[in-house]
Design a protein around this motif. Structure first.
Motif, short mmCIF file in Angstrom:
data_model
loop_
_atom_site.label_atom_id
_atom_site.label_comp_id
_atom_site.label_asym_id
_atom_site.label_seq_id
_atom_site.Cartn_x
_atom_site.Cartn_y
_atom_site.Cartn_z
N ASP A 106 32.67 41.47 35.55
CA ASP A 106 32.14 40.20 36.06
C ASP A 106 31.10 39.61 35.09
OD1 ASP A 106 33.69 40.59 38.29
OD2 ASP A 106 32.02 40.75 39.70
N GLN A 120 33.92 47.04 37.50
CA GLN A 120 34.10 45.67 37.97
C GLN A 120 32.82 44.85 37.76
OE1 GLN A 120 37.09 44.31 39.02
NE2 GLN A 120 35.88 42.46 38.67
N THR A 157 33.92 50.58 40.72
CA THR A 157 33.01 49.50 41.13
C THR A 157 32.11 49.11 39.97
OG1 THR A 157 33.04 50.32 43.40
CG2 THR A 157 31.19 48.90 42.78
#
Lengths: 193, 193
Positions: free
Chosen positions: A166, A162, A159
């Motif tokens: 982003d 990610q 997570t």
């Protein structure tokens, strides 16, 4: 006077966080350290070097520069505290933005930061898992503009990756001209306020 | 690295500016000095005390925090440079804002600063006469949040007083909880970059 405003992050041979990896994302490297120690500083110049210290980065907790009231409330409701017992993974990511960024006016920076890069709204979904804190370094004459700090459980590492992906693919990040990712593992009892 | 980002303002018995008056506008006083010396600092902790120094205030030149692009261009077009030969009068006014101010979100601070207090648009008319520069101190852990600096010709002293009166009667100024007005007269050749 400063209510734990100023913090020093010392890279060296000892500290409560063990370095598990260091990646130069952009710009000049930083010497490699095996550990990082985080300390509040009574004064900006109060950081005496620790034995084995190879770098010291300083930053200040400060007010929010772009967040509006509604965003602040959404962030506050979603964000976990630092020092969660299960959050034994961490990252220190010092960042510098280009002269072109700092020459922009406030409304131009805000537009890139949120309306186009969704720095706030796009990362809200990661907040229950990822604790973060921003330290401001630019006005201190430091080599980086910001020290970004993250804590999460080992199970949430993907997570966190990610979240980084982003941000790094955003328009805002085209203004980042130095970035170093230092991944950490907590070694000792909780010590950071 | 800092391109004359950091500056020290030393109050003491020597310096290129002579103190002609000091008024405690709000909050704790500051010891009285007869002179003020302004120096760029290579590092935030590079300011060794001068003989006779009674206080040292530090601040950083930084990016604009509220000004939008159109306002920035109007300000740039109107603002005189520092170090004009005729601008032999000056003022150093350190200011601190309250915790309530810093707890506001960016949009709330901007609304008070400009839409309600007209900090930018209301003071433009004074700019041809009054040169000003803002130094940020809050993130340095300093006793003030800002060091505001002004230079003007002696003949424009009343204009400067009106600028101060306008700001101090604004809603923004209800958040100022410490302010000291130090009026200055240039004594020696120009030395400030």
């Amino acid at each position: 006077m400063n209510e734990e405003r100023l913090f020093g992050f010392a890279g060296g041979t000892s500290g409560e966080w063990r370095v598990t990896g260091q990646v130069i994302i952009r710009g000049e490297p930083l010497p490699t350290a095996s550990h990082v120690r985080v300390r509040p500083l009574a004064y900006v110049d109060a950081a005496d070097a620790l034995p084995g210290q190879v770098w010291l980065l300083r930053g200040a907790r400060s007010h929010e520069r772009y967040t509006n009231r509604a965003e602040h409330q959404r962030l506050s409701a979603a964000a976990p505290a630092l020092n969660r017992v299960e959050a034994t993974s961490g990252a220190l990511i010092p960042i510098r933005k280009s002269a072109a960024w700092w020459a922009l006016a406030q409304d131009e920076r805000r537009t890139i930061f949120e309306e186009r890069s969704r720095h706030i709204s796009g990362t809200l979904k990661y907040l229950p898992a990822i604790a973060r804190r921003l330290y401001h370094s630019r006005d201190l004459g430091e080599p980086f503009d910001f020290l970004t700090w993250f804590e999460f459980a080992p199970a949430d590492a993907a997570t966190f990756d990610q979240l980084l992906a982003d941000l790094r693919s955003s328009e805002e990040w085209t203004f980042v001209d130095r970035e170093i990712e230092i991944r950490l593992q907590r070694e000792s009892a909780l010590s950071m306020a």
